[in-house]
Design an enzyme around this catalytic site. Structure first.
Site, PDB file in Angstrom:
ATOM      1  CB  SER A 188      -0.879   0.006   1.249  1.00 16.93           C
ATOM      2  OG  SER A 188      -1.475   1.269   1.414  1.00 16.93           O
ATOM      3  CE1 TYR A 197      -3.830  -1.971   5.123  1.00 12.17           C
ATOM      4  CE2 TYR A 197      -3.000   0.160   4.377  1.00 12.17           C
ATOM      5  CZ  TYR A 197      -3.643  -1.041   4.115  1.00 12.17           C
ATOM      6  OH  TYR A 197      -4.105  -1.290   2.848  1.00 12.17           O
ATOM      7  CE  LYS A 219      -1.715  -3.942   2.832  1.00 10.59           C
ATOM      8  NZ  LYS A 219      -1.995  -5.323   2.361  1.00 10.59           N
TER       9      LYS A 219
END
Ligand code: NAI
Length: 304
Positions: free
Chosen positions: A153, A166, A170
């Site tokens: 991401s 996150y 990622k």
């Protein structure tokens, strides 16, 4: 050139009960792949679950004339992952493609984040990529063929407010890919990353509706399916959204050799412009290239 097809190929797509994963599974199946549709079926934050979401996508694939089976395991659960791989092997006897796509969000600023929310996001995105990859790795090595796509991401590569958990996970999958790429090469296992932008339940509250309309998941899927093909590159981070495609890389500047005698903090400060100068920057293919550069610069300076 011939169309890209997947007859006799078996694919596992994790988190394929909705959003991007569903599109990836549908398109692989439409092009002839036999697909394991994995999805835990929980909510965006990972709570709840059931195998209906995966089953619905399997029905869609079958209705279109394709072959698929459902799996409702969590990608972070060892026994569940083992069962998913066994299902594929029992049914079709090989696994050629793994698209590690499953994911959840637990967004909060780092100040307010509980470590439990950090760990669960790492568990699903990072270990939920590692565990299925580990479970198919020997199968792919024995076959001398494999294609793995991890899902990264822009939040990991560039940062995003409220997504420290996150983002860490990622970027973790990119580090994982970089080494698998090297270790998989002699067995024709190619490992790539997709960095998508798409309107899904994960992003529905993050972007305005006019933008979301232009960000259909099906605009990302052709990039993923290309990375699943025999023609796929390896070690690439493909970014995709709204029909646009690009590649992301980590570059290192040429830098400067400051010598090893009397090296000081002030010398680092005083050379900051040279250290950060983008002229001649490079994206390395493996870790050793960085130390090779350090020694080259030392020799260039000492020789001059
Ligand atoms: P989504 O929420 O629609 O899909 C994720 C799927 O993963 C869901 O169906 C969910 O049930 C499943 N899942 C969650 N935890 C699981 C687990 N432990 N085991 C098995 N399945 C599980 O979201 P979306 O947007 O389709 O996300 C797909 C991937 O793309 C995720 O890895 C996400 O982080 C990534 N991504 C998405 C972006 C976007 O703009 N939509 C941007 C960047 C990355």
């Amino acid at each position: 050139m011939a169309d890209i097809r997947f007859e006799n190929r078996v694919a596992i797509v994790t988190g394929a009960g909705g959003g991007l994963g569903r599109q990836h599974a549908l398109e692989l199946a439409r092009r002839g792949a036999k697909v394991v549709v994995n999805d835990l079926g929980g909510s965006v934050d990972g709570s709840g679950g059931g195998s209906e979401a995966a089953m619905k996508v399997v029905e869609e694939i079958k209705a279109a004339g394709g072959e698929a089976i459902a799996n409702g395991s969590s990608v972070a659960d060892d026994a569940g992952v083992a069962h998913m791989v066994k299902q594929a092997m029992d049914q079709w006897g090989r696994i050629d493609i793994l698209v590690a796509n499953a994911g959840i969000l637990r967004d909060k600023t780092f100040a307010k984040m509980e470590l439990a929310d950090f760990e669960v996001v790492l568990d699903v995105h990072l270990m939920g990529t590692v565990k299925p990859a580990k479970a198919v790795w020997e199968i792919m090595r024995a076959q001398n063929y494999g294609r793995i796509v991890v899902t990264t991401s822009s939040s990991g590569m560039y940062g995003n407010f409220g997504q420290s958990n996150y983002g860490a996970a990622k970027l973790g999958v990119i580090g994982f890919m970089n080494t698998l790429r090297l270790e998989g090469q002699k067995n024709n296992i190619h490992v790539n990353a997709i960095s998508p932008v798409a309107a899904t339940r994960m992003t529905e509250n993050l972007m305005p509706p006019q933008m979301l309309e232009r960000l259909k998941p099906e605009y990302v899927t052709p990039g993923v399916v290309y990375l699943c093909s025999e023609e796929a590159p390896t070690g690439t981070i493909l970014t995709a959204g709204a029909g646009a495609f690009a590649v992301a890389r980590i570059y290192e500047t040429e830098g400067v050799y400051l010598g090893d005698k009397g090296l000081s903090v002030e010398e680092v400060r005083d050379n900051w412009t040279k250290i950060t100068d983008p002229a001649g920057q490079q994206a390395y293919q493996m870790a050793g290239e960085q130390s090779q550069k350090f020694f080259r610069k030392m020799q260039e300076t000492q020789g001059s």
